[in-house]
Motif scaffolding. Structure first.
Motif, short mmCIF file in Angstrom:
data_model
loop_
_atom_site.label_atom_id
_atom_site.label_comp_id
_atom_site.label_asym_id
_atom_site.label_seq_id
_atom_site.Cartn_x
_atom_site.Cartn_y
_atom_site.Cartn_z
N LYS A 43 0.78 -1.24 -0.06
CA LYS A 43 0.08 -0.05 -0.05
C LYS A 43 0.84 1.18 0.12
CE LYS A 43 -2.88 -3.26 0.82
NZ LYS A 43 -2.11 -4.36 1.35
N VAL A 44 1.89 1.02 0.82
CA VAL A 44 2.82 2.41 0.75
C VAL A 44 3.63 2.62 -0.67
CG1 VAL A 44 5.08 3.42 1.83
CG2 VAL A 44 3.16 2.21 3.25
N SER A 45 3.92 1.40 -1.33
CA SER A 45 4.52 1.60 -2.86
C SER A 45 3.28 2.03 -3.64
CB SER A 45 4.85 0.45 -3.04
OG SER A 45 5.92 -0.13 -2.32
N VAL B 216 -9.29 4.72 -1.01
CA VAL B 216 -9.88 4.03 -0.10
C VAL B 216 -9.60 2.66 -0.05
CG1 VAL B 216 -12.24 3.55 -1.21
CG2 VAL B 216 -12.14 4.31 1.07
N HIS B 217 -9.26 1.92 -0.98
CA HIS B 217 -9.21 0.42 -1.37
C HIS B 217 -7.56 0.18 -0.77
CE1 HIS B 217 -10.34 -3.62 -2.47
NE2 HIS B 217 -9.04 -3.53 -3.16
N MET B 218 -6.79 0.85 -0.69
CA MET B 218 -5.70 0.91 0.04
C MET B 218 -5.99 0.44 1.53
SD MET B 218 -2.71 3.40 -1.51
CE MET B 218 -3.68 4.92 -1.24
N PHE B 219 -6.96 1.48 2.08
CA PHE B 219 -7.34 1.24 3.49
C PHE B 219 -8.06 -0.03 3.84
CE2 PHE B 219 -10.67 2.48 6.40
CZ PHE B 219 -9.73 2.65 7.54
N ASN B 220 -9.06 -0.09 2.84
CA ASN B 220 -10.12 -1.29 3.27
C ASN B 220 -9.35 -2.48 2.92
OD1 ASN B 220 -12.06 0.60 3.67
ND2 ASN B 220 -12.84 0.47 1.46
N HIS B 221 -8.41 -2.72 2.10
CA HIS B 221 -7.60 -3.72 1.68
C HIS B 221 -6.61 -4.21 2.68
CE1 HIS B 221 -4.39 -6.49 -0.17
NE2 HIS B 221 -5.55 -7.20 -0.21
N ALA B 222 -6.10 -3.05 3.31
CA ALA B 222 -5.10 -3.27 4.42
C ALA B 222 -5.74 -3.88 5.76
CB ALA B 222 -4.72 -1.94 5.01
N LEU B 223 -7.00 -3.41 6.03
CA LEU B 223 -7.79 -4.07 7.21
C LEU B 223 -8.28 -5.37 6.86
CD1 LEU B 223 -10.53 -1.09 8.02
CD2 LEU B 223 -8.46 -1.66 9.32
N ILE B 224 -8.70 -5.47 5.78
CA ILE B 224 -9.32 -6.88 5.49
C ILE B 224 -8.08 -8.23 5.43
CG2 ILE B 224 -10.32 -8.41 3.52
CD1 ILE B 224 -11.95 -5.75 2.80
N LYS B 225 -7.17 -7.54 4.68
CA LYS B 225 -6.00 -8.79 4.44
C LYS B 225 -5.19 -8.66 5.86
CE LYS B 225 -6.31 -10.46 1.27
NZ LYS B 225 -5.48 -10.18 0.06
#
Length: 492
Positions: free
Chosen positions: A253-255, A335-344
């Protein structure tokens, strides 16, 4: 003190890491690292509150004004990424002790905590620095730390996975450094705002194109974009479970953040998507990656590897949002960076719980574990729904925004392909659910007991957050929309 928060965000974990090594005691090292990660999260919250109330926060290192000195900048985008990276860094470390007791020798625990703090330092530094060369420096701090963390896995294949990651990561880093050198040659500055003002993107020399190609290609490797993703499955599979939780939730996500910053803030949207056909290239790469990785995930017997291929597919969704190059699409990607960070992050925590109690991450060994580990199994089901994108989960918000962006851009075929790709996610998530709840218990699952509260509570904090941010979308989606508006030249 408030004015020094941007530098404290970096200095605290950077100084705590060697302190853990000097002390050499695993319990004291854990106490230090846990306290520092939660302090860093508190600083991130304070900085994000300041950005929301008064606009970007700027900090000049050593009181040297840019472009002569290095400037730290916390704006809507960097603050948002910094916030969830620090939050997950603190939560995963709270979750980690029982897991690493099982998977890492006690003699190496203090080294694990020191390296974890360095990795967090690198990621947060990438978020807040306003200097392009500093982006490279912090990227390499986080990457080198990640190589070391992956190599701590108990499998003999962990060092090999770390070495493969090192080789490909070094290629990506070299590309990025060459790109930065070419940009410096053309502009004479490394401050990103100053570069944006000086870079001759309109009818400039061919060097601009070459620099852009090197920077984006290097970041594609770091992001694990298909087809330069080959380091990721082994790294996620053979790293210790706690390490996989952390890097799966944050590193790529940071990349992605760095790519967005370079494309929109430095080279500009007009150069990337009008002078160059980056939109078409990203869209094709994203869609091919989504389908190829999702199909690969369906045939995995190792749950870590299954989730690793799923992560490659999810990076495709982020790229898809960026490729739209409009406000809704960019908002969806952010927003998918954030959502995927939580989910994964939550799903890999589930895997860590099963690894602790069952001693395996093979799907066959999880048969019937829904009866002996009901809370852990239920967490998988909730996280899986988020990964699919079921309404009332965070994953649905991302995909809804992506669909909206596709319709707004008249990309009807992209919208149809997105819906089809979600069906592939149903297949690989349901494989595990079916194994947990509808199969006769395996010998390992029959003798298992529920994961300890010290792991269940942090895990459920993340899993419940995927539902909370699927219902209460105002905060995450609004922050992403404000950041997207700023990047596209509007007002947040």
């Amino acid at each position: 003190m408030d004015i020094h928060l941007p530098i404290l965000l970096i200095v605290l974990p950077l100084l705590a890491a060697p302190l853990c090594v000097l002390i050499g005691n695993r319990r004291i090292a854990y106490a230090i690292s846990l306290g520092v990660t939660w302090c860093v999260f508190a600083i991130s919250v304070a900085l994000m509150s300041e950005v929301s109330a008064h606009g970007p926060v700027r900090y000049n290192i050593g009181n040297w004004a840019p472009p002569y000195g290095i400037e730290y900048v916390v704006d809507g985008l960097s603050g948002f990424v910094m916030l969830f990276v620090s939050a997950l860094g603190a939560i995963v470390l709270t979750y980690a002790p029982r897991s690493i007791d099982e998977e890492i020798p006690h003699s190496k625990h203090y080294l694990f905590y020191a390296t974890y703090l360095l990795c967090l330092t690198g990621m947060l530094g990438m978020c807040v620095t306003g200097d392009l060369f500093n982006v490279f420096v912090f990227l390499e701090i986080s990457s080198l730390s990640t190589y070391a963390l992956v190599s701590l896995g108990r499998s003999r294949r962990a060092p090999l996975a770390a070495f493969q990651y090192l080789i490909l990561g070094s290629v990506g880093a070299t590309f990025i450094l060459i790109g930065i050198g070419l940009v410096y040659q053309m502009t004479g500055t490394l401050n990103m705002a100053d570069i944006a003002a000086r870079l001759p993107v309109d009818h400039g020399p061919r060097t601009v194109l070459v620099a852009f190609a090197f920077l984006t290609s290097g970041l594609f490797i770091k992001m694990a974009v298909f087809p330069v993703h080959t380091w990721l499955p082994n790294a996620y599979t053979y790293a210790p479970s706690a390490v996989t939780c952390f890097i799966a939730a944050t590193a790529t996500k940071v990349s992605v953040y760095a790519l967005i910053r370079i494309v929109f803030s430095i080279f500009t949207r007009e150069f990337a998507f009008e002078v160059l056909p980056l939109d078409t290239a990203l869209m094709v790469m994203a869609l091919v990656g989504i389908f190829a990785a999702s199909i690969a995930a369906i045939f995995q017997d190792n749950v870590k590897r299954l989730l690793a291929y799923s992560s490659i597919a999810q990076i495709g969704y982020m790229l898809l949002g960026i490729s739209m190059a409009n406000h809704v699409g960019l908002t969806a990607g952010i927003v998918h960076m954030f959502n995927h960070a939580l989910i994964k992050g939550g799903l890999f925590m589930v895997v860590g719980c099963f690894a602790l109690r069952i001693g395996s991450v093979q799907i066959a060994d999880w048969r019937g574990a829904g009866r002996t580990m009901p809370w852990t199994s239920f967490a998988w089901a909730i996280g899986g729904l988020g990964l699919i994108g079921v309404p009332l989960t965070a994953g649905f918000i991302s995909k809804w925004l992506l669909l909206t962006a596709a319709f707004d851009s008249h990309h009807w075929s992209v919208a149809v392909l997105m819906l089809l790709s979600s069906l592939l996610a149903v297949v690989y998530v349901w494989r595990v659910v079916e194994t947990l709840y509808f199969a006769e218990p395996s010998k390992k699952a029959k003798n298992a007991r529920e994961a300890p509260l010290g792991m269940l509570i942090p895990m459920y904090a993340v899993i419940v957050a995927t539902v909370v941010f699927g219902i209460w979308t105002a905060y995450s989606a609004d922050l992403a929309a404000g950041a997207a508006a700023t990047l596209l030249g509007g007002t947040p």
